[in-house]
Write a protein that holds these residues in place. Sequence first.
Motif, PDB file in Angstrom:
ATOM      1  N   ASP A   1     -28.408  -4.282  25.425  1.00  0.00           N
ATOM      2  CA  ASP A   1     -27.474  -3.320  25.819  1.00  0.00           C
ATOM      3  C   ASP A   1     -26.561  -3.744  26.833  1.00  0.00           C
ATOM      4  OD1 ASP A   1     -29.318  -3.624  28.050  1.00  0.00           O
ATOM      5  OD2 ASP A   1     -30.145  -1.687  27.861  1.00  0.00           O
ATOM      6  N   ASN A   2     -26.171  -5.013  27.194  1.00  0.00           N
ATOM      7  CA  ASN A   2     -25.110  -5.543  27.857  1.00  0.00           C
ATOM      8  C   ASN A   2     -23.842  -5.278  27.176  1.00  0.00           C
ATOM      9  OD1 ASN A   2     -25.897  -6.524  30.296  1.00  0.00           O
ATOM     10  ND2 ASN A   2     -26.601  -8.823  29.416  1.00  0.00           N
ATOM     11  N   TRP A   3     -23.844  -4.879  25.918  1.00  0.00           N
ATOM     12  CA  TRP A   3     -22.625  -4.351  25.239  1.00  0.00           C
ATOM     13  C   TRP A   3     -22.060  -3.285  25.780  1.00  0.00           C
ATOM     14  CZ3 TRP A   3     -21.763   0.231  23.139  1.00  0.00           C
ATOM     15  CH2 TRP A   3     -22.393   1.053  23.019  1.00  0.00           C
ATOM     16  N   LYS A   4     -22.847  -2.457  26.637  1.00  0.00           N
ATOM     17  CA  LYS A   4     -22.046  -1.391  27.320  1.00  0.00           C
ATOM     18  C   LYS A   4     -21.236  -1.821  28.451  1.00  0.00           C
ATOM     19  CE  LYS A   4     -25.995   1.768  26.146  1.00  0.00           C
ATOM     20  NZ  LYS A   4     -27.153   2.619  26.667  1.00  0.00           N
ATOM     21  N   HIS A   5     -21.675  -2.684  29.011  1.00  0.00           N
ATOM     22  CA  HIS A   5     -20.769  -3.548  30.251  1.00  0.00           C
ATOM     23  C   HIS A   5     -19.578  -3.879  29.605  1.00  0.00           C
ATOM     24  CE1 HIS A   5     -23.513  -2.694  33.543  1.00  0.00           C
ATOM     25  NE2 HIS A   5     -24.653  -3.470  32.774  1.00  0.00           N
ATOM     26  N   THR A   6     -19.454  -4.475  28.465  1.00  0.00           N
ATOM     27  CA  THR A   6     -18.330  -5.224  28.187  1.00  0.00           C
ATOM     28  C   THR A   6     -17.479  -4.376  27.497  1.00  0.00           C
ATOM     29  OG1 THR A   6     -19.720  -7.160  27.325  1.00  0.00           O
ATOM     30  CG2 THR A   6     -17.590  -6.976  26.280  1.00  0.00           C
ATOM     31  N   LYS A   7     -18.047  -3.277  26.735  1.00  0.00           N
ATOM     32  CA  LYS A   7     -17.226  -2.254  26.250  1.00  0.00           C
ATOM     33  C   LYS A   7     -16.190  -1.490  27.524  1.00  0.00           C
ATOM     34  CE  LYS A   7     -17.363   2.009  23.263  1.00  0.00           C
ATOM     35  NZ  LYS A   7     -16.106   1.377  22.467  1.00  0.00           N
ATOM     36  N   ARG A   8     -17.093  -1.020  28.607  1.00  0.00           N
ATOM     37  CA  ARG A   8     -16.376  -0.653  29.732  1.00  0.00           C
ATOM     38  C   ARG A   8     -15.352  -1.381  30.392  1.00  0.00           C
ATOM     39  NH1 ARG A   8     -17.474   0.322  35.239  1.00  0.00           N
ATOM     40  NH2 ARG A   8     -19.352  -1.204  35.188  1.00  0.00           N
ATOM     41  N   LEU A   9     -15.683  -2.897  30.585  1.00  0.00           N
ATOM     42  CA  LEU A   9     -14.956  -3.750  31.409  1.00  0.00           C
ATOM     43  C   LEU A   9     -13.940  -4.390  30.663  1.00  0.00           C
ATOM     44  CD1 LEU A   9     -17.982  -5.372  33.445  1.00  0.00           C
ATOM     45  CD2 LEU A   9     -16.380  -3.661  34.182  1.00  0.00           C
TER      46      LEU A   9
ATOM     47  N   THR B   1     -13.902 -12.271  27.379  1.00  0.00           N
ATOM     48  CA  THR B   1     -15.094 -11.761  27.968  1.00  0.00           C
ATOM     49  C   THR B   1     -15.898 -12.962  28.808  1.00  0.00           C
ATOM     50  OG1 THR B   1     -16.264 -11.764  25.884  1.00  0.00           O
ATOM     51  CG2 THR B   1     -14.998 -10.150  26.323  1.00  0.00           C
TER      52      THR B   1
ATOM     53  N   ASP C   1     -22.480  -8.639  22.250  1.00  0.00           N
ATOM     54  CA  ASP C   1     -23.273  -8.844  23.443  1.00  0.00           C
ATOM     55  C   ASP C   1     -24.979  -8.769  23.269  1.00  0.00           C
ATOM     56  OD1 ASP C   1     -22.629 -10.126  25.935  1.00  0.00           O
ATOM     57  OD2 ASP C   1     -21.043  -8.672  25.940  1.00  0.00           O
TER      58      ASP C   1
END
Length: 415
Positions: free
Chosen positions: A83-91, A53, A80
């Motif tokens: 709420d940047n964790w949402k991008h990491t989970k998706r990407l 990541t 992360d």
Amino acid sequence: MGWGIFGTEAAERINWSRLRQERKERALKHVKDAGFGAFVALYEENIRYISGTRAAPWVRNKPGLRYALLLSDGTLIVYDQGDNWKHTKRLCPWVDKVKYSYAVWIKGASGAASLEQAIKFLSDIKTEMKEHGVGDLPLAIDFVDFNIIKAAQKVGINVVDGLGVIHEARAVKTQDEIEAEKVAAAIADAVHYEATQILRPGISENKVMAHLYKFAYSIPNVDHIETIIVSSGPLSWPNYRNFTDRIIEYGDLVLIDVVIAWNGYHTCHYRTYSVGKQPTQEQKDYYQMALDWLNSAIKAVRPGATTKDIAEKFPEASKVWGYREEEEAAANLWGHGLGLSHYDLPLVSRITSIKYPYPIKENMIFALETQHGKDFQWGVRIERMLRVTDTGYETLDKFPVDEIITVPWSYTKEV
């Protein structure tokens, strides 16, 4: 470099999935061999190494905003910021679990609020370790401050030094990492060529630097520039290792170092330029000395050698510059690993390598560099990027080094 920089269905190029998996496997092996229950990475290069990541460049010098946990059973958890964790989970679907981090504090923060966040940080990790059956084993970590030390005592978790483990894992490159470094080296060569097109009397160091930054970032997947050093005239010796608004004058020697990262993989190589005229014979003689030192060190590179074998090819600082200790010549004659960081293992220096030799292994990638000059007049510096092969080495950079490069430039010798 045998292909383009983009993936295609018609050719096997850099296999990023394989690269991520092999890096993780290397890190995991070192964690398990050391007897650790888990390893938590706070430095960005280590987070990227174990998790695949990537954060924004401004996060690099703020360990703790995000982090990654590699448990000894192979489970990978990325934390992360916000709420940047949402991008990491998706990407990044290869990550087993993605969470928000508790690291509201940044390195070196102090006070009760920061300590409380450190306690939350380690409490959550201890919970994860217990769930995976390694709650009683040490937690290796790559960064510690006073908050973490206090929090570890409060939470009751054995925090140990994890830097050696991750450094060892990163020291030897996989085949895909090697190909990434070759692409990065080709881009750095192109940056040096671009420098020959703009260097002229009257341009300032900062304008050269800005132009080269723009050029480098125009190449797809150059995702970080650590620095592009432009040191001219009296700032080239001692090497200022920076840039200023100094106007480059006719006849100046200019040192340029290109430290960029392509998909995270770093370069570092210097070249020396003479602006507007041929260098003097004295300057050519100093350059030849530096080149001879460099070539002598390069010839010592092979599997089974040590950093001591290489460092001993460099002259002593007391004999060249009259310095009392080698530390006064730090980085004048040395070498350093390259990878997801500007500085990986091995380190080659008379300061440490003579007493503490480190083994050279196949598929290590590192830079060796030498320099010389006359105080506040002019200096020369040369640097090459190397990969250790099964019998010796290969050079990854191809831009000419056999002489000081005079600009305007017309190169006629065979590279």
